[in-house]
Design a protein around this motif. Sequence first.
Motif, PDB file in Angstrom:
ATOM      1  N   ARG A  80       0.833  -1.206   0.000  1.00 51.53           N
ATOM      2  CA  ARG A  80       0.000   0.000   0.000  1.00 51.53           C
ATOM      3  C   ARG A  80       0.867   1.256   0.000  1.00 51.53           C
ATOM      4  NH1 ARG A  80      -5.695  -0.758  -0.461  1.00 51.53           N
ATOM      5  NH2 ARG A  80      -6.395  -2.326   1.015  1.00 51.53           N
ATOM      6  N   ARG A  84       1.069   4.149  -3.152  1.00 52.57           N
ATOM      7  CA  ARG A  84       0.514   5.501  -3.040  1.00 52.57           C
ATOM      8  C   ARG A  84       1.050   6.405  -4.143  1.00 52.57           C
ATOM      9  NH1 ARG A  84       1.547   7.534   2.743  1.00 52.57           N
ATOM     10  NH2 ARG A  84       3.262   6.099   2.418  1.00 52.57           N
ATOM     11  N   GLU A 126      -5.929  -1.651  -6.496  1.00 51.81           N
ATOM     12  CA  GLU A 126      -5.711  -0.292  -6.974  1.00 51.81           C
ATOM     13  C   GLU A 126      -5.233  -0.473  -8.408  1.00 51.81           C
ATOM     14  OE1 GLU A 126      -5.726   2.491  -4.903  1.00 51.81           O
ATOM     15  OE2 GLU A 126      -5.804   1.509  -2.934  1.00 51.81           O
ATOM     16  N   SER A 285      -6.718   0.452   3.877  1.00 46.75           N
ATOM     17  CA  SER A 285      -5.358   0.950   3.974  1.00 46.75           C
ATOM     18  C   SER A 285      -5.211   1.774   5.243  1.00 46.75           C
ATOM     19  CB  SER A 285      -5.030   1.812   2.757  1.00 46.75           C
ATOM     20  OG  SER A 285      -3.831   2.505   2.990  1.00 46.75           O
ATOM     21  N   GLU A 288      -4.857   5.420   4.876  1.00 48.94           N
ATOM     22  CA  GLU A 288      -6.052   6.230   4.683  1.00 48.94           C
ATOM     23  C   GLU A 288      -6.858   6.338   5.973  1.00 48.94           C
ATOM     24  OE1 GLU A 288      -8.192   4.635   1.338  1.00 48.94           O
ATOM     25  OE2 GLU A 288      -6.465   5.051   0.044  1.00 48.94           O
TER      26      GLU A 288
END
Lengths: 323, 253
Positions: A80, A84, A126, A285, A288
């Motif tokens: 993750r 980003r 993603e 995540s 987040e």
Amino acid sequence: MGDIPENAPDHCPGTESDQAGTASACAGCPNQKICAAGPPPEDPAIQEIREVLKNVKNKILILSGKGGVGKSTFTANLARAFARNENIQVGVLDIDICGPSMPVILGCQGEQVHQSGSGWSPVYVEENLGIISVGFLLNSPDEAVIWRGPKKNTLIKQFLRDVDWGELDYLLIDTPPGTSDEHLSVVSYMKEAGVTGAVVVTTPQDVAILDVRKEINFCQKLNVPILGIVENMSSFVCPRCNKANEIFPPTNGGGQRLAEEVNVKFLGRIPLDPELAKSADQGQSLFESAPQSMVAQALESVVTNIKLLCELKQDSETGEHQR
Amino acid sequence: MQEAVRNNLESVKNVILVLSGKGGVGKSTISTEVGLLDIDLCGPSVPRMLNIEEQEIHQSNAGWVPVYPYGDASLAVMSIAFLLKNKNDAIVWRGPKKTAMIGQFVQDVVWSDLDYLVIDTPPGTSDEHMSIVERLSSHPATSAVIVTTPQQVAVADVRRQLTFCKKTKVRVLGIIENMSGFKCEHCGECTNIFSFGGGKALAEHFDINFLGCVPLDSKFTKAIEGGRRSDEETEKSSAGEAITDIVKKILLG
């Protein structure tokens, strides 16, 4: 010569010598036939895997001798964190065949892997983060993969050879605990493709460190470079009084001391935090849901360390090519 | 071969497998409260927890003699760690070698009269698990205790373990939820670090006995690190009390 077996007859030329199996001393040796046949032919998959993974810049193994220290959670967060940056392509390969956790932690349970002309296509959470796990091949969450070694090895070979990753900056390979079939297979199948390095995850207590030492011993035996050691579940800060508790006490100095002892980099400590466990359970995540938390910041610094080490490694490799 | 197993375990009344699909949930920690065989070949933890790492196995006419940590016959332990020269050595073995080793542990160890043989297993549902279940198939009183932590991630793996037990026809005595809740040493506030209730919900879902929760307890983990038995300090700790309760439930059947 190191390749003479202990119980070999006198004047054994050694199992790797040109004369193995044909020298006069070999007559009557029970091993003669095997020696004369030469080394076993290399599995063609090893070359194929090198071709497939040619466009993967960094291949990182996440290892730990001990179970439940947070390998998968760490792998997911590392992925993750890398992803980003939308220009960085990340792949996660889960080779924990009997206990695949990646689909839950990355929030893509129930998805399916699709087959196309170019191979298996990963599940994308993603745009730049794809995952392959045996979890996607099961019909129900209760289905158990009750397999012995050889079947696991075949699937790992398929995962490495038949998945169409495209171009990747990072391929993170999450492993089960131990030093057995899965580990031997992934390392030997990637012999030609090359492993950038292993990240070894431990928890602070001696009971875990003991098993992690074995994992380091495994890496040394198989010539897998170690990027460094991460200490997970380091301490727990009580949300009410803000004081630290050492739930898993570092009786003998924990991960840092271990790193010094075996002469590898210590990549950092990650505290215990209910937020982290929650984000893993919900497949969210952490960056987040709780970007300001201590645990997110600790992870961030470990990720930076790994990134730097990978870049350094690439620089030295391209440097060597130019020379 | 099955006959031989039977003979060597004939004087063992009950066999309990401690299983979990997930690693690090505390299988070995839970196991050390009784007497046991450690079949986690790549990561044996039992000897470290009982502080008997330096012990060695002796060979007798009847077979391998297990280690007796307390000098008397109250607890007999067998683990691959006793066979290693150096504790850092990794056992880098594929399945067939592991299967053979487990066969020897069951067949060649002189277990003598035991009320309970507790078997600590590695995580997963693979070679070790299949081998031990096959080996024990002739023993009438084989059952399993499943250890989990409250998290979904652990529960997901444990569900697969339950499927394994169903397929191999091993009776499940119940589920233990370990690491449920942590009470701050300083202010006493209880935090559910690994969320809450996963074990109980799982037990209800599968209609299996729920044997209890064992809290995370730094007093207890420290004692385990020191390799001490359930002395006064561990017994008084909240985790110690919880384990004593669970043991009672298992003994009562």
